[in-house]
Design a protein around this motif. Structure first.
Motif, PDB file in Angstrom:
ATOM      1  N   LEU A 303       8.191  -0.328 -13.170  1.00  0.00           N
ATOM      2  CA  LEU A 303       7.163  -1.245 -12.680  1.00  0.00           C
ATOM      3  C   LEU A 303       5.931  -0.418 -12.369  1.00  0.00           C
ATOM      4  N   LEU A 304       4.773  -0.947 -12.692  1.00  0.00           N
ATOM      5  CA  LEU A 304       3.518  -0.247 -12.428  1.00  0.00           C
ATOM      6  C   LEU A 304       2.634  -1.162 -11.590  1.00  0.00           C
ATOM      7  N   LEU A 305       2.542  -0.858 -10.295  1.00  0.00           N
ATOM      8  CA  LEU A 305       1.684  -1.627  -9.394  1.00  0.00           C
ATOM      9  C   LEU A 305       0.275  -1.065  -9.457  1.00  0.00           C
ATOM     10  N   ILE A 306      -0.664  -1.905  -9.877  1.00  0.00           N
ATOM     11  CA  ILE A 306      -2.077  -1.524  -9.897  1.00  0.00           C
ATOM     12  C   ILE A 306      -2.722  -2.179  -8.679  1.00  0.00           C
ATOM     13  N   GLY A 307      -2.988  -1.374  -7.670  1.00  0.00           N
ATOM     14  CA  GLY A 307      -3.527  -1.899  -6.422  1.00  0.00           C
ATOM     15  C   GLY A 307      -5.037  -1.894  -6.393  1.00  0.00           C
ATOM     16  N   THR A 308      -5.582  -2.784  -5.572  1.00  0.00           N
ATOM     17  CA  THR A 308      -7.020  -2.842  -5.331  1.00  0.00           C
ATOM     18  C   THR A 308      -7.309  -2.426  -3.902  1.00  0.00           C
ATOM     19  N   ASP A 309      -8.199  -1.458  -3.749  1.00  0.00           N
ATOM     20  CA  ASP A 309      -8.692  -1.015  -2.448  1.00  0.00           C
ATOM     21  C   ASP A 309      -7.552  -0.524  -1.555  1.00  0.00           C
ATOM     22  N   ARG A 310      -7.213  -1.269  -0.507  1.00  0.00           N
ATOM     23  CA  ARG A 310      -6.241  -0.798   0.484  1.00  0.00           C
ATOM     24  C   ARG A 310      -4.791  -0.946   0.038  1.00  0.00           C
ATOM     25  N   MET A 311      -4.558  -1.607  -1.086  1.00  0.00           N
ATOM     26  CA  MET A 311      -3.195  -1.660  -1.630  1.00  0.00           C
ATOM     27  C   MET A 311      -3.017  -0.489  -2.582  1.00  0.00           C
ATOM     28  N   ALA A 312      -2.139   0.401  -2.230  1.00  0.00           N
ATOM     29  CA  ALA A 312      -1.942   1.630  -3.007  1.00  0.00           C
ATOM     30  C   ALA A 312      -1.231   1.346  -4.326  1.00  0.00           C
ATOM     31  N   SER A 313      -1.728   1.937  -5.397  1.00  0.00           N
ATOM     32  CA  SER A 313      -1.058   1.843  -6.692  1.00  0.00           C
ATOM     33  C   SER A 313       0.220   2.674  -6.666  1.00  0.00           C
ATOM     34  N   THR A 314       1.252   2.198  -7.338  1.00  0.00           N
ATOM     35  CA  THR A 314       2.565   2.841  -7.288  1.00  0.00           C
ATOM     36  C   THR A 314       3.280   2.679  -8.615  1.00  0.00           C
ATOM     37  N   GLU A 315       3.816   3.759  -9.145  1.00  0.00           N
ATOM     38  CA  GLU A 315       4.673   3.692 -10.318  1.00  0.00           C
ATOM     39  C   GLU A 315       6.122   3.799  -9.867  1.00  0.00           C
TER      40      GLU A 315
END
Length: 325
Positions: A303-315
């Motif tokens: 899963l690849l979370l692409i976050g905006t601003d205060r939400m951190a991106s996470t692989e």
């Protein structure tokens, strides 16, 4: 938390599907305030951030659906305005070009009875339950848990689930104020009134769903307002019976990730069975002009979370030995 430095753009494969994520909007038409720990909360701004999220999700164009991880309005919302506040936030979600899946949080239940919320949020579960599952593609199944099925909020006082929760709290928490974890240590601090449990009936249902998903060779993503892993969130924010839920989950190899809200600062951990636990950052605590939302690209192996601003991106890369499951 795992970052995406040097990761985005490396792969050439297209995701199987993608979906939007946001949590803890906790809107209320009241002045800004703060949590019991003194963390600022921006009640009116949260819906503006939601508007920006929906606009961006629609611009991306590829998102099949969006998931909101609970607490659509805040407990400080004036009770006479609760229904209007919920409808105002739903109106913003309705601008998204696709379905939106909701789950119940404690602040939802401070405002309206669960039966009203299930109807307003269009929670797609038979028999009046707030837990359900769905499959956006044949290879994946989402399981949405109701972390407040056993709770002292949302049910009538004499309902069996409310009585069970009250007895549970009386046994686990000696404080007069059951919202206080004072004197409790370690993970025992989760036994407070603003948390809840799934209970035996839902655990049995979860077991049957995971058994079926295994037979169908599906990968499973668990969604719950309350976090399920102590390494990913503070003890005060955990599901009461998270250990029993994880015992059921760990019986199978199909679950790849558990996503949650509730613990506003967010968190991330991988448990001993290789399951990823990602607690999403809350939009409520974003100062004006900032945001916390994102979208997740779903692949066969991660899963690849692409976050905006205060939400951190996470692989979140799956355990290689269990990918075929």
């Amino acid at each position: 938390m795992a970052s995406l430095n040097g990761i985005i753009g490396v792969g050439t494969k297209q995701p199987l599907f993608s979906f939007g994520v946001i949590t803890d909007v906790q809107y209320a038409d009241i002045p800004d305030g703060q949590s019991f720990l003194g963390v600022p909360r921006y009640y009116r701004h949260s819906v503006l951030s939601l508007q920006r999220a929906v606009k961006k999700w629609n611009q991306i164009g590829k998102l099949q659906f969006t998931v909101h991880f609970g607490d659509i309005v805040d407990g400080f919302c004036p009770k006479g305005e609760s229904r209007t506040a919920v409808l105002n936030v739903i109106k913003e979600f309705d601008e998204f070009n696709g379905p939106v899946y909701h789950m119940l949080g404690n602040h939802c239940l401070y405002n309206l009875p669960r039966s009203d919320l299930i109807s307003l949020l269009k929670i797609p579960s038979p028999n009046g339950h707030a837990y359900y599952d769905f499959s956006p593609v044949p290879d994946y199944r989402f399981v949405v848990l109701d972390g407040y099925d056993i709770s002292v909020v949302g049910w009538p006082e004499n309902h069996p689930h409310s009585l069970e929760a009250a007895k549970y709290l009386e046994t686990k928490n000696p404080n007069k104020d059951k919202n206080s974890p004072g004197g409790l240590t370690g993970n025992e601090r989760r036994f407070v009134m603003f948390n809840g449990g799934v209970g035996r009936e839902q655990l049995t249902w979860l077991d049957s769903i995971l058994q079926d998903a295994t037979a169908c060779k599906q990968k499973v993503i668990i969604c719950c307002h309350l976090p399920l892993d102590p390494a990913a969130a503070s003890p005060e924010s955990l599901l009461w019976d998270y250990d029993e839920v994880m015992h059921v989950i760990h019986k199978y190899n199909c679950v790849k990730a558990c996503l949650a809200g509730h613990a506003h600062k967010g968190g991330y951990a991988v448990d001993s069975h290789g399951i990823h636990h990602r607690v999403l950052e809350a939009v409520l605590e974003c100062p004006p002009g900032s945001d916390a939302f994102g979208y997740i690209d779903v692949y066969h192996d991660r899963l690849l979370l692409i976050g905006t601003d205060r939400m951190a991106s996470t692989e979140m890369i799956f355990d290689l030995e269990k990918i075929s499951t």
